[in-house]
Scaffold this motif. Structure first.
Motif, PDB file in Angstrom:
ATOM      1  N   HIS A 367       0.801  -1.234   0.000  1.00 44.64           N
ATOM      2  CA  HIS A 367       0.000   0.000   0.000  1.00 44.64           C
ATOM      3  C   HIS A 367       0.825   1.271   0.000  1.00 44.64           C
ATOM      4  N   TYR A 563       3.388  14.454   2.395  1.00 46.83           N
ATOM      5  CA  TYR A 563       3.280  14.115   0.975  1.00 46.83           C
ATOM      6  C   TYR A 563       1.886  14.376   0.410  1.00 46.83           C
ATOM      7  N   GLU A 662       1.196   8.810  -3.480  1.00 51.18           N
ATOM      8  CA  GLU A 662      -0.066   8.263  -2.977  1.00 51.18           C
ATOM      9  C   GLU A 662      -0.338   6.971  -3.736  1.00 51.18           C
ATOM     10  N   ALA A 663      -0.315   5.850  -3.028  1.00 52.89           N
ATOM     11  CA  ALA A 663      -0.434   4.567  -3.724  1.00 52.89           C
ATOM     12  C   ALA A 663      -1.702   4.535  -4.581  1.00 52.89           C
ATOM     13  N   THR A 666      -8.508   6.530  -1.790  1.00 51.39           N
ATOM     14  CA  THR A 666      -9.867   6.017  -1.951  1.00 51.39           C
ATOM     15  C   THR A 666     -10.870   7.131  -1.657  1.00 51.39           C
TER      16      THR A 666
HETATM   17  C1  GPK Z   1      -0.975   2.917   2.999  1.00 47.84           C
HETATM   18  F1  GPK Z   1       0.992   1.940   3.734  1.00 47.84           F
HETATM   19  C2  GPK Z   1      -0.167   2.466   4.001  1.00 47.84           C
HETATM   20  C3  GPK Z   1      -0.568   2.582   5.356  1.00 47.84           C
HETATM   21  O1  GPK Z   1       0.161   2.221   6.271  1.00 47.84           O
HETATM   22  N1  GPK Z   1      -1.787   3.123   5.603  1.00 47.84           N
HETATM   23  C4  GPK Z   1      -2.608   3.539   4.601  1.00 47.84           C
HETATM   24  O2  GPK Z   1      -3.731   3.978   4.877  1.00 47.84           O
HETATM   25  C5  GPK Z   1      -3.125   3.857   2.221  1.00 47.84           C
HETATM   26  N2  GPK Z   1      -2.191   3.451   3.297  1.00 47.84           N
HETATM   27  C6  GPK Z   1      -2.484   4.587   1.059  1.00 47.84           C
HETATM   28  O3  GPK Z   1      -1.802   5.725   1.538  1.00 47.84           O
HETATM   29  C7  GPK Z   1      -3.572   4.998   0.073  1.00 47.84           C
HETATM   30  O4  GPK Z   1      -3.013   5.605  -1.044  1.00 47.84           O
HETATM   31  C8  GPK Z   1      -4.382   3.769  -0.328  1.00 47.84           C
HETATM   32  O5  GPK Z   1      -5.505   4.154  -1.079  1.00 47.84           O
HETATM   33  C9  GPK Z   1      -4.860   3.007   0.886  1.00 47.84           C
HETATM   34  O6  GPK Z   1      -3.780   2.693   1.744  1.00 47.84           O
HETATM   35  C10 GPK Z   1      -5.552   1.712   0.538  1.00 47.84           C
HETATM   36  O7  GPK Z   1      -4.789   0.968  -0.343  1.00 47.84           O
END
Ligand code: GPK
Length: 823
Positions: A367, A563, A662-663, A666
């Motif tokens: 993630h 970020y 940003e992965a 949502t």
């Molecule tokens: C990603 F690595 C992590 C974490 O520790 N906590 C978290 O909420 C989020 N995320 C990403 O930052 C988002 O971009 C992503 O949509 C979300 O995880 C679900 O995949």
């Protein structure tokens, strides 16, 4: 055809709604010991909750026996976090009895909304990662995929945020203080979880060397189930959350020696494991207690998985055909050596057979690419807490590196990059490497992110295992994030295109032609205005500030992170303020800029930005020239139930992270689904949102991911932007010189310095001007309401892809290899 599938022909009959009122009264007395003549909202909320829950237990049991009878493959979604929020309206929505229930509750003298407000959020997660897990449970059960969530029942969830003199203050979230009617505690099921001790070798009866884990300290895990109803009550599943109980024989010797308090101390300490959720988002703190929590979840869960499996199978050889385990980030990745240990040490298998079973069972979702979030555990810590696992990890790594060395002879640098053990700076276990090696599939959460995994972070692994790393773009459940949170818009959509959209979100496309229908546009705008009015009332209640529903509602709600660039948004606000001050009669689009989000308690810079938002708000909101054109507010304690009020009321959704960081995001999906227009960078799922809604219906600006990477390589100079842009210079100087903190001039120097003197890692200075231009385009478009509403409709209409139903089916078909039951 499964029995439970035939449900919901006549909800009134199935859910015995004629008896609901009597049941509520009965539960008031029998379960709560209250006088039904009392008018306490909290008691009635509880009595209603129990009466709703008991209507689902029967369905849940039938679902479970369906799974059992069909010997369906089960999915186990392992997550240290779930963020379900409130349950009441979700149960009623998915059961399809909201309206009926509203009538019954009215007969008892309440509105459904006021009872809804009595419920505390279940805040067992930090943000997106936990909420994603909850959306996936909703989608799994709604589509008849046999799956369960496994997690931890923290006594204290994510802290309650209040704002005192502009600063974030944390208060503990004692969410179960008054009980939680949704929990079904399984007092009679207890598993033993081991810690510490040592690994011992011995010879079995065939003379083979074997290992056992001895002299351990044990803690018991007790499950607590919360039912998860599928939409239309196709099926009812559950999440199983573990709570720590001291083991019965805990320090019995101390008791015998008469050291009662000493023995009790140990008991209390062992129950601390599930006391509190770590409030860091994407930041590894490396505490021993956190690793204990992770192993506690994994050990209890695998005992439960194997118990269920062995009821129907005699050999573990077929485990991967009956069980799929999804690891939600690396947090539960210790499951890989744990399953190896169980298969070898407890069930007597050899390494190769065990490893084959393991790697066909696990899949891992990544993630984030933020380096500070990637989990590594010191070898001495892991080896002390879980000595046998440490041994197994070394052996996994030895065999793995042997394979890599054979494929890339002589490439020692590659070996050290890919090793599960990081050598520099004291040996540490790299959990991501372990998770990749031990899983059959690894996925990122949006196309861009998965691409960055393949070509950047996990490049070596992608070269070695060319088909392992894939993409599954995130999604959100349309039940909670449209149907439930936005009744006004849902009603309009259903009137126009029928009700199927909530199980088949692609149906929203049928709204596209309606964007050209002026009567429909008016109705759409009325629904938005109604939601903005509701939010305005909430804001007045929460922060005693009046906001005008006829202004542009500009929203950024998410965790506070550098970020994610809330600061860039603030810089835009300050610029607008300056423009108004310079030209008080200028014709500008009136805006209300709203922020919400928690900062990790130890994240100094993020907390300082909260303070800055509040100080800027103070100055802006008090200024007579600005009145009626610009308002700023920070809403404290952003959480799921607040999101349900905020999301439907947004005109503009701020998704402005530095590209490549940003992965997925949502929140971006939730806002657009509810008709907000997005201003954003080409980051995470924004890229795919743009593809779906069309570049002309979204405000994209700024550096692209590859440009950010290039600039970092070639040397980025933020001062250049400062020197060449007078408006930016003025903003920075105001922040740096204490314009917003007259009593403490240096207060915001660290913010100024991070951009001007410490390299501006997230490149706000470079993106400032493009962002300002995109915001100007927003202002211009908002003045043309006809066009704005048209685009708002087209945004919602094209969000079909971002249903978590689609995501879950991709996992089911491509990764878990399970099919919906009864189809
Ligand atoms: C990603 F690595 C992590 C974490 O520790 N906590 C978290 O909420 C989020 N995320 C990403 O930052 C988002 O971009 C992503 O949509 C979300 O995880 C679900 O995949």
């Amino acid at each position: 055809m499964s029995r439970v599938c035939k449900m919901s022909k006549n909800v009134r009959e199935v859910f015995r709604l004629d008896e609901l009122k009597d049941d509520i009264r009965r539960n008031m007395v029998a379960l709560l010991g209250n006088d039904p003549r009392s008018k306490r909202k909290f008691s009635y909320y509880n009595a209603l909750a129990y009466s709703v829950r008991e209507r689902l237990v029967d369905l849940w049991m039938r679902t479970q026996s369906d799974y059992y009878d069909s010997m369906a493959k089960r999915v186990y979604y392992l997550s240290m976090e779930f963020l379900p929020g409130r349950f009441l309206m979700n149960y009623l929505t998915n059961m399809g009895i909201v309206d009926e229930c509203r009538e019954i509750v009215a007969e008892l003298g309440f509105s459904l909304e006021e009872l809804e407000e009595e419920e505390w959020d279940a805040g067992l997660g930090n943000g997106g990662l936990g909420r994603l897990a909850s959306c996936y449970l909703d989608s799994m059960v709604s589509q008849n995929i046999p799956g369960y969530g496994y997690g931890i029942l923290y006594d204290y969830g994510i802290f309650y945020q209040s704002i005192v003199n502009g600063n974030q203050e944390e208060r503990c979230d004692n969410w179960r203080r008054h009980g939680c009617p949704w929990e079904i505690t399984r007092l009679d099921t207890l598993y033993e979880v081991k810690f510490y001790g040592r690994s011992e070798t011995y010879y079995d009866s065939d003379g083979n060397v074997r290992f056992r884990w001895v002299d351990t300290e044990n803690v018991m895990a007790m499950p607590c189930d919360i039912l998860i109803p599928g939409y239309g009550c196709s099926h009812v599943s559950n999440m199983r959350l573990w709570t720590a109980q001291s083991s019965r024989e805990f320090n019995l010797s101390d008791f015998n020696r008469g050291d009662y308090i000493g023995a009790m101390h140990g008991k209390v300490m062992s129950e601390n494991i599930t006391k509190v959720l770590y409030p860091n988002d994407q930041f590894l703190q490396g505490m021993e207690l956190r690793l204990k929590q992770q192993y506690f979840l994994v050990s209890a869960t695998f005992q439960d998985i194997l118990r269920r499996y062995l009821k129907q199978h005699t050999s573990l050889a077929a485990l991967p055909e009956a069980v799929a385990v999804q690891l939600n980030d690396t947090h539960p990745a210790i499951a890989i050596p744990e399953l190896m240990r169980l298969l070898m040490d407890v069930y007597g298998m050899g390494w190769d057979v065990a490893w084959d079973i393991c790697t066909r069972t696990f899949a891992y979702t990544n993630h984030t690419v933020l380096p500070e979030a990637l989990e590594t555990w010191p070898v001495d810590l892991l080896g002390r807490l879980l000595p046998r696992h440490m041994q197994i990890i070394y052996e996994i790594n030895r065999r793995f590196l042997e394979g890599v060395a054979a494929t890339f002879p002589g490439d020692t640098e590659r070996l050290s990059r890919m090793s599960v053990i990081q050598e520099e700076g004291g040996q540490r276990v790299r959990m991501a490497n372990l998770a990749i090696v031990g899983s059959h599939t690894v996925n990122g959460v949006a196309a861009l992110h998965s691409n960055i995994l393949q070509t950047g972070l996990f490049r070596d692994f992608h070269e070695y295992y060319p088909r392992k790393i894939r993409n599954v773009t995130n999604g959100v459940t349309p039940r909670r994030w449209l149907m439930q949170c936005n009744p006004a818009l849902s009603r309009l959509i259903t009137q126009s295109i029928g009700p199927e959209w909530c199980c088949n979100l692609e149906k929203l496309r049928e709204l596209v032609p309606l964007a050209e229908d002026s009567a429909f546009r008016d109705a759409w705008a009325r629904a938005k205005l109604e939601n903005k009015r509701l939010l305005s009332r909430y804001v007045l209640r929460k922060v005693q500030m009046g906001i005008n529903p006829n202004t542009l509602f500009d929203m950024q709600f998410k965790r506070m992170h550098e970020y994610k660039r809330q600061l860039l948004n603030v810089m835009h606000v300050i610029s607008l303020f300056n423009r108004i001050k310079d030209n008080p009669s200028a014709d500008i689009t009136p805006r209300t800029v709203l922020f919400g989000g928690k900062a990790a308690p130890g994240y100094y810079q993020a907390k300082l930005i909260i303070r800055l938002i509040n100080e800027v708000a103070r100055v802006v909101n008090a200024d007579a020239d600005v009145a009626g054109r610009l308002r700023v507010a920070f809403l404290p304690n952003y959480c799921i139930s607040q999101a349900e009020k905020v999301v439907p009321a947004a005109d503009l959704s701020e998704q402005i992270s530095t590209a490549g960081m940003e992965a997925s995001g949502t929140g971006n999906m939730k806002f657009a689904l509810n008709g907000a227009l997005t201003i954003g960078t080409l980051d995470g799922a924004n890229v795919e949102i743009m593809e779906e809604v069309g570049a002309e219906n979204i405000f994209i600006f700024g550096l692209k991911a590859h440009e950010v990477a290039e600039k970092r390589r070639s040397g980025y100079n933020p001062r250049e932007f400062y020197e060449n842009d007078a408006e930016l210079r003025r903003v920075m100087d105001m922040i740096g010189s204490g314009f917003f903190s007259p009593d403490e001039r240096g207060l915001f120097s660290p913010v100024y310095d991070s951009l001007m003197h410490h390299g501006d890692y997230y490149m706000l200075m470079a993106d400032y001007r493009p962002y300002m231009e995109a915001q100007a385009a927003v202002d211009a478009l908002y003045l043309d309401q006809d066009q704005w509403v048209r685009k708002s409709i087209l945004n919602a209409a094209n969000m079909g892809k971002f249903s978590s139903d689609r995501s879950v089916m991709e996992y089911a078909r491509g990764i878990w290899h399970v099919e919906p039951l009864g189809k």
